[in-house]
Design a protein around this motif. Structure first.
Motif, PDB file in Angstrom:
ATOM      1  N   GLY A  82      37.375  41.182  26.700  1.00  0.00           N
ATOM      2  CA  GLY A  82      37.744  42.537  27.076  1.00  0.00           C
ATOM      3  C   GLY A  82      37.535  42.958  28.511  1.00  0.00           C
ATOM      4  N   ARG A  83      36.978  42.080  29.386  1.00  0.00           N
ATOM      5  CA  ARG A  83      36.744  42.476  30.770  1.00  0.00           C
ATOM      6  C   ARG A  83      37.294  41.398  31.704  1.00  0.00           C
ATOM      7  NH1 ARG A  83      35.027  46.799  28.995  1.00  0.00           N
ATOM      8  NH2 ARG A  83      33.286  48.027  29.818  1.00  0.00           N
ATOM      9  N   GLY A  84      38.159  41.814  32.644  1.00  0.00           N
ATOM     10  CA  GLY A  84      38.628  40.916  33.666  1.00  0.00           C
ATOM     11  C   GLY A  84      37.551  40.658  34.696  1.00  0.00           C
ATOM     12  N   GLU A  85      37.739  39.591  35.473  1.00  0.00           N
ATOM     13  CA  GLU A  85      36.710  39.172  36.431  1.00  0.00           C
ATOM     14  C   GLU A  85      36.394  40.267  37.444  1.00  0.00           C
ATOM     15  OE1 GLU A  85      35.980  35.700  39.824  1.00  0.00           O
ATOM     16  OE2 GLU A  85      37.637  35.539  38.404  1.00  0.00           O
ATOM     17  N   ARG A  86      37.421  40.882  38.029  1.00  0.00           N
ATOM     18  CA  ARG A  86      37.178  41.863  39.078  1.00  0.00           C
ATOM     19  C   ARG A  86      36.447  43.085  38.526  1.00  0.00           C
ATOM     20  NH1 ARG A  86      41.769  44.580  43.060  1.00  0.00           N
ATOM     21  NH2 ARG A  86      40.396  46.069  44.083  1.00  0.00           N
ATOM     22  N   ALA A  87      36.924  43.598  37.383  1.00  0.00           N
ATOM     23  CA  ALA A  87      36.272  44.778  36.793  1.00  0.00           C
ATOM     24  C   ALA A  87      34.823  44.464  36.426  1.00  0.00           C
ATOM     25  CB  ALA A  87      37.043  45.235  35.562  1.00  0.00           C
ATOM     26  N   LEU A  88      34.597  43.259  35.904  1.00  0.00           N
ATOM     27  CA  LEU A  88      33.246  42.878  35.496  1.00  0.00           C
ATOM     28  C   LEU A  88      32.313  42.815  36.692  1.00  0.00           C
ATOM     29  CD1 LEU A  88      31.519  41.868  33.104  1.00  0.00           C
ATOM     30  CD2 LEU A  88      32.249  39.560  33.672  1.00  0.00           C
ATOM     31  N   LEU A  89      32.754  42.167  37.776  1.00  0.00           N
ATOM     32  CA  LEU A  89      31.903  42.039  38.958  1.00  0.00           C
ATOM     33  C   LEU A  89      31.665  43.388  39.628  1.00  0.00           C
ATOM     34  CD1 LEU A  89      33.300  38.714  40.471  1.00  0.00           C
ATOM     35  CD2 LEU A  89      31.198  39.063  39.176  1.00  0.00           C
ATOM     36  N   ASP A  90      32.690  44.271  39.617  1.00  0.00           N
ATOM     37  CA  ASP A  90      32.510  45.614  40.183  1.00  0.00           C
ATOM     38  C   ASP A  90      31.419  46.377  39.430  1.00  0.00           C
ATOM     39  OD1 ASP A  90      34.412  45.146  42.080  1.00  0.00           O
ATOM     40  OD2 ASP A  90      36.009  46.279  41.091  1.00  0.00           O
ATOM     41  N   GLU A  91      31.454  46.283  38.086  1.00  0.00           N
ATOM     42  CA  GLU A  91      30.450  47.005  37.284  1.00  0.00           C
ATOM     43  C   GLU A  91      29.053  46.416  37.505  1.00  0.00           C
ATOM     44  OE1 GLU A  91      31.514  48.291  33.234  1.00  0.00           O
ATOM     45  OE2 GLU A  91      33.431  47.285  33.586  1.00  0.00           O
ATOM     46  N   LEU A  92      28.973  45.085  37.610  1.00  0.00           N
ATOM     47  CA  LEU A  92      27.675  44.462  37.845  1.00  0.00           C
ATOM     48  C   LEU A  92      27.113  44.861  39.209  1.00  0.00           C
ATOM     49  CD1 LEU A  92      28.249  40.877  36.418  1.00  0.00           C
ATOM     50  CD2 LEU A  92      26.665  42.595  35.553  1.00  0.00           C
ATOM     51  N   GLN A  93      27.989  44.977  40.206  1.00  0.00           N
ATOM     52  CA  GLN A  93      27.532  45.373  41.529  1.00  0.00           C
ATOM     53  C   GLN A  93      26.964  46.791  41.507  1.00  0.00           C
ATOM     54  OE1 GLN A  93      30.528  45.249  44.552  1.00  0.00           O
ATOM     55  NE2 GLN A  93      29.108  45.626  46.224  1.00  0.00           N
ATOM     56  N   VAL A  94      27.640  47.702  40.809  1.00  0.00           N
ATOM     57  CA  VAL A  94      27.158  49.082  40.708  1.00  0.00           C
ATOM     58  C   VAL A  94      25.784  49.118  40.052  1.00  0.00           C
ATOM     59  CG1 VAL A  94      27.561  51.309  39.609  1.00  0.00           C
ATOM     60  CG2 VAL A  94      29.456  50.109  40.717  1.00  0.00           C
ATOM     61  N   ARG A  95      25.640  48.374  38.951  1.00  0.00           N
ATOM     62  CA  ARG A  95      24.368  48.415  38.230  1.00  0.00           C
ATOM     63  C   ARG A  95      23.255  47.748  39.040  1.00  0.00           C
ATOM     64  NH1 ARG A  95      25.044  48.909  32.175  1.00  0.00           N
ATOM     65  NH2 ARG A  95      27.167  49.686  31.923  1.00  0.00           N
ATOM     66  N   SER A  96      23.591  46.667  39.738  1.00  0.00           N
ATOM     67  CA  SER A  96      22.579  46.006  40.570  1.00  0.00           C
ATOM     68  C   SER A  96      22.113  46.924  41.686  1.00  0.00           C
ATOM     69  CB  SER A  96      23.151  44.714  41.154  1.00  0.00           C
ATOM     70  OG  SER A  96      23.502  43.817  40.129  1.00  0.00           O
ATOM     71  N   THR A  97      23.032  47.696  42.261  1.00  0.00           N
ATOM     72  CA  THR A  97      22.678  48.634  43.326  1.00  0.00           C
ATOM     73  C   THR A  97      21.745  49.718  42.811  1.00  0.00           C
ATOM     74  OG1 THR A  97      24.797  48.234  44.417  1.00  0.00           O
ATOM     75  CG2 THR A  97      23.601  50.226  45.040  1.00  0.00           C
ATOM     76  N   VAL A  98      22.034  50.226  41.618  1.00  0.00           N
ATOM     77  CA  VAL A  98      21.192  51.277  41.023  1.00  0.00           C
ATOM     78  C   VAL A  98      19.787  50.751  40.770  1.00  0.00           C
ATOM     79  CG1 VAL A  98      20.854  52.714  38.985  1.00  0.00           C
ATOM     80  CG2 VAL A  98      23.130  52.535  40.021  1.00  0.00           C
ATOM     81  N   ARG A  99      19.692  49.498  40.284  1.00  0.00           N
ATOM     82  CA  ARG A  99      18.370  48.914  40.013  1.00  0.00           C
ATOM     83  C   ARG A  99      17.569  48.737  41.283  1.00  0.00           C
ATOM     84  NH1 ARG A  99      16.831  46.218  35.583  1.00  0.00           N
ATOM     85  NH2 ARG A  99      15.736  44.720  36.894  1.00  0.00           N
TER      86      ARG A  99
END
Length: 425
Positions: free
Chosen positions: A175-192
């Protein structure tokens, strides 16, 4: 790439796969195991393997929940075939992304087109099953077969080759393409990574334990877990002006210090994801196993020689043990060291799996002896592990040497051993 393009990927038709296994990676093999455990008609599976090997599968389109391709059967007719896999829901994706963002190693592995087992295990501990299981692969084909037909089987075998090349294909199916997945991971990593707001003086001072028990007040929440360092710490330097005591191997001490730091970093990384406390602790390694683990990390010959002695192996035996460890850890090492015979029921199951693994007339002659099956020329061998997986071996300088990772399909495992023998030759 547009968002729509990120939600669908199309792969050109692959060349015929004669003489090679369809899945080289463990996650590709897990995909095929889900197919082979689900299909009710083994004859259709064999026919599908033949079609895939012959290059009869056209371009494969992968999108959330579905793979599709046109497959040409042996008579020349073409069929639109699809295989469906349920997408993860929003809660499951949220749990997966939270887990992955907490471990930089998971993101790095995916970017290297790798899917380490602990990533899948951590996802499972978070309630997310990435790999399909029995019954998860739903076939659809215009030949109107009610089960996996030759066409959907061929498509599934072909997809295993694509999964070998890029595990993001599996994540897109979920259900998640590579670009969308990496974008979401980047946002969450930044918040952490953002620092926490400073606490008030009273909270910073804490609460006296005796006072807390006496007044039954509610204690403040425990602080969050420590962040995972980017890399293991450095052991103390042994480069001093004072000479070491006689008989001290400075290189070995430095190596052990670095390995202890790396192991501590790995243990912390394993302990931080949610659900870690619910996972069973791995069995403690024996001295022989730990010696091989350490030897796999040391290129220094005199250190390897000492580890060989501790583990009760000669130099060549340690080389073979390290190779086994790199293919499958303690399980692979047990297969190298152990000689065991399945009981009558286990032997019957093994024979049935061997009989179903090859198309009619294609199975090579194999000589069986105590859970091991060797080719007629004595150059390649299959070893059955206690977990039911097949391990490939080949003859090397008069000794049996591990030739690859385990496979659920003995034909794939033996193809890997024969291929390795050809390369060595």
């Amino acid at each position: 790439m547009s968002h729509m393009e990120d939600d669908m990927r199309t792969f050109a038709a692959l060349p015929p796969a004669r003489g090679r296994a369809f899945a080289q990676t463990w996650w590709g093999q897990a995909w095929l195991k889900a197919l082979e455990d689900t299909a009710l008609d083994t004859a259709q599976l064999k026919a599908g393997r033949r079609l895939a090997r012959a290059g009869a599968v056209g371009a494969v389109s992968v999108l959330p929940g579905r793979i599709t391709a046109v497959v040409e059967d042996r008579g020349g007719a073409t069929h639109r075939s699809d295989v469906l896999l349920q997408c993860l829901d929003e809660d499951e994706w949220d749990a997966f992304l939270t887990m992955a963002a907490a471990r930089a190693g998971h993101i790095a592995a995916l970017l290297d087109r790798d899917m380490p087992p602990h990533l899948v295990e951590d996802a499972s501990a978070s309630g997310v099953e990435l790999l399909p299981g029995i019954g998860d692969l739903e076939p659809r084909c215009d030949c109107d077969a009610w089960d996996h037909c030759a066409h959907t089987s061929a498509l599934s075998y072909q997809l295993a080759r694509l999964l070998d090349q890029d595990p993001f294909v599996l994540l897109l199916l979920r259900g998640r393409g590579e670009r969308a997945l990496l974008d979401e991971l980047q946002v969450r990593s930044t918040v952490r990574a953002e620092p926490e707001a400073p606490r008030g003086d009273r909270e910073a001072e804490g609460v006296d334990a005796a006072e807390a028990y006496a007044s039954a007040i509610v204690l403040p929440p425990l602080p969050g877990p420590p962040p995972l360092p980017d890399e293991p710490g450095l052991p103390p330097s042994l480069d001093t002006e004072t000479p070491p005591p006689a008989g001290t191997d400075v290189d070995a001490l430095g190596f052990l210090g670095a390995q202890a730091a790396a192991e501590a970093h790995r243990l912390l990384a394993d302990a931080l994801p949610p659900g870690h406390e619910q996972r069973a602790a791995p069995p403690e390694m024996t001295v022989r196993q730990d010696a091989v683990r350490l030897a796999s990390a040391s290129p220094v010959q005199h250190i390897r020689a000492r580890l060989a002695e501790v583990g009760g192996r000669d130099r060549e035996g340690l080389t073979l043990a390290v190779r086994a460890w790199e293919y499958g850890g303690a399980a692979a090492l047990d297969v190298l060291d152990e000689e065991w015979a399945p009981d009558a029921e286990g032997l019957a199951r093994a024979r049935a799996v061997l009989d179903a693994a090859w198309d009619d007339g294609e199975r090579p002659a194999l000589k069986a002896a105590r859970g091991r099956w060797s080719t007629a020329d004595g150059q390649a061998q299959l070893r059955l592990g206690r977990d039911g997986r097949w391990w490939p071996y080949r003859k090397q300088s008069g000794r049996w040497a591990p030739a690859g990772p385990a496979a659920s399909d003995p034909a794939s495992a033996l193809a890997g051993a024969l291929g390795s023998a050809d390369e060595d030759g």
